[in-house]
Design a protein around this motif. Structure first.
Motif, PDB file in Angstrom:
ATOM      1  N   PHE A  18      -4.842  -2.972  -5.165  1.00 50.27           N
ATOM      2  CA  PHE A  18      -3.618  -2.504  -4.535  1.00 50.27           C
ATOM      3  C   PHE A  18      -3.912  -1.190  -3.831  1.00 50.27           C
ATOM      4  O   PHE A  18      -4.643  -0.341  -4.343  1.00 50.27           O
ATOM      5  N   TYR A  19      -3.332  -1.010  -2.646  1.00 54.71           N
ATOM      6  CA  TYR A  19      -3.501   0.216  -1.877  1.00 54.71           C
ATOM      7  C   TYR A  19      -2.137   0.890  -1.706  1.00 54.71           C
ATOM      8  O   TYR A  19      -1.094   0.233  -1.650  1.00 54.71           O
ATOM      9  N   ASP A  20      -2.174   2.220  -1.592  1.00 54.53           N
ATOM     10  CA  ASP A  20      -0.930   2.913  -1.264  1.00 54.53           C
ATOM     11  C   ASP A  20      -0.758   2.925   0.244  1.00 54.53           C
ATOM     12  O   ASP A  20      -1.562   2.349   0.977  1.00 54.53           O
ATOM     13  N   ARG A  21       0.289   3.588   0.701  1.00 51.71           N
ATOM     14  CA  ARG A  21       0.581   3.567   2.140  1.00 51.71           C
ATOM     15  C   ARG A  21      -0.494   4.248   2.971  1.00 51.71           C
ATOM     16  O   ARG A  21      -0.575   4.028   4.175  1.00 51.71           O
ATOM     17  N   ASN A  22      -1.362   5.046   2.317  1.00 51.32           N
ATOM     18  CA  ASN A  22      -2.469   5.704   3.029  1.00 51.32           C
ATOM     19  C   ASN A  22      -3.787   4.936   2.890  1.00 51.32           C
ATOM     20  O   ASN A  22      -4.834   5.478   3.194  1.00 51.32           O
ATOM     21  N   ARG A  23      -3.671   3.706   2.421  1.00 51.03           N
ATOM     22  CA  ARG A  23      -4.827   2.801   2.269  1.00 51.03           C
ATOM     23  C   ARG A  23      -5.835   3.297   1.242  1.00 51.03           C
ATOM     24  O   ARG A  23      -7.014   3.011   1.305  1.00 51.03           O
ATOM     25  N   ARG A  24      -5.320   4.025   0.248  1.00 53.10           N
ATOM     26  CA  ARG A  24      -6.194   4.444  -0.840  1.00 53.10           C
ATOM     27  C   ARG A  24      -6.057   3.446  -1.994  1.00 53.10           C
ATOM     28  O   ARG A  24      -4.949   3.056  -2.350  1.00 53.10           O
ATOM     29  N   LEU A  25      -7.213   3.051  -2.547  1.00 56.13           N
ATOM     30  CA  LEU A  25      -7.229   2.035  -3.606  1.00 56.13           C
ATOM     31  C   LEU A  25      -6.523   2.547  -4.852  1.00 56.13           C
ATOM     32  O   LEU A  25      -6.856   3.612  -5.382  1.00 56.13           O
ATOM     33  N   GLN A  26      -5.545   1.773  -5.329  1.00 58.41           N
ATOM     34  CA  GLN A  26      -4.790   2.161  -6.508  1.00 58.41           C
ATOM     35  C   GLN A  26      -5.084   1.273  -7.729  1.00 58.41           C
ATOM     36  O   GLN A  26      -4.892   1.693  -8.860  1.00 58.41           O
TER      37      GLN A  26
END
Length: 214
Positions: free
Chosen positions: A1-9
């Motif tokens: 899953f990624y946040d809105r800044n495309r960082r892997l969550q």
């Protein structure tokens, strides 16, 4: 899953146990390559192993041997005591033949009352390879000529009643010793079969080696 800044969550994974399916596939493959009565390799698997043996022979220069075995007067047993007795005989013969060869060798049921034995990687010297094959063939011939005790259970009318049949039989054996370049798979099978029929015609319960031109 990624946040809105495309960082892997995080990561989501799904798994399914396919053990039963793999075991079923393995069982299906085994049934396709083995005789249902004797559990020996069938004609298809024998052809595969003969092809592999010929490849190894080409690399190593070692001779191999193929034997055709045919039960003498097998029809007499079926006619006298029924097909169940014949099946019991073939099962016991398969066990006896297998006990006479190395683990690396192949014992196959070719069909009906015919068996095939493939001895691989014997010797570079043909005379030595032939002597080895002859000793194994004689060991098999003697093992198969010992008396058989066939225990038969009767049908539904007498389910608990058993009959033991003592049976004696012999086997005719044809042998060909070969190297890869001497012929095709079909040639080798044909040569061993020819030698087996020579054993039959010479009086049965014999071993005959294939001789080119004979």
């Amino acid at each position: 899953f990624y946040d809105r800044n495309r960082r892997l969550q995080g990561v989501f994974a799904a798994a399914r146990d396919i053990t039963e399916r793999k075991q079923a596939e393995k069982q299906i493959l085994k049934l396709a390559l083995h005789d249902s009565l004797t559990r020996l390799p069938n004609r298809h698997l024998l052809n595969e192993r003969l092809g592999q043996t010929m490849v190894f022979s080409k690399r190593s220069g070692r001779h191999s041997a193929l034997m055709f075995l045919d039960v003498d007067h097998f029809k007499t047993l079926n006619d006298t005591h029924g097909h169940l007795a014949g099946d019991l005989l073939l099962i016991e013969m398969a066990r006896r033949i297998s006990s006479c060869v190395r683990q690396a060798d192949t014992v196959a049921r070719f069909g009906g009352d015919e068996f095939v034995v493939l001895l691989s990687e014997l010797d570079k010297n043909k005379t030595e390879a032939r002597a080895h094959a002859g000793m194994v063939a004689e060991k098999i011939r003697i093992a198969l000529s010992s008396p058989y005790l066939l225990e038969m259970t009767h049908g539904e009318t007498k389910p608990d009643e058993e009959t033991t049949i003592e049976y004696h039989c012999t086997t005719s054996i044809g042998v060909v010793v070969f190297l890869c370049q001497e012929g095709s798979q079909e040639d080798i099978m044909k040569w061993a079969d020819t030698a087996m029929y020579q054993a039959k015609e010479s009086g049965r319960n014999l071993i005959r080696f294939y001789t080119p031109g004979a």
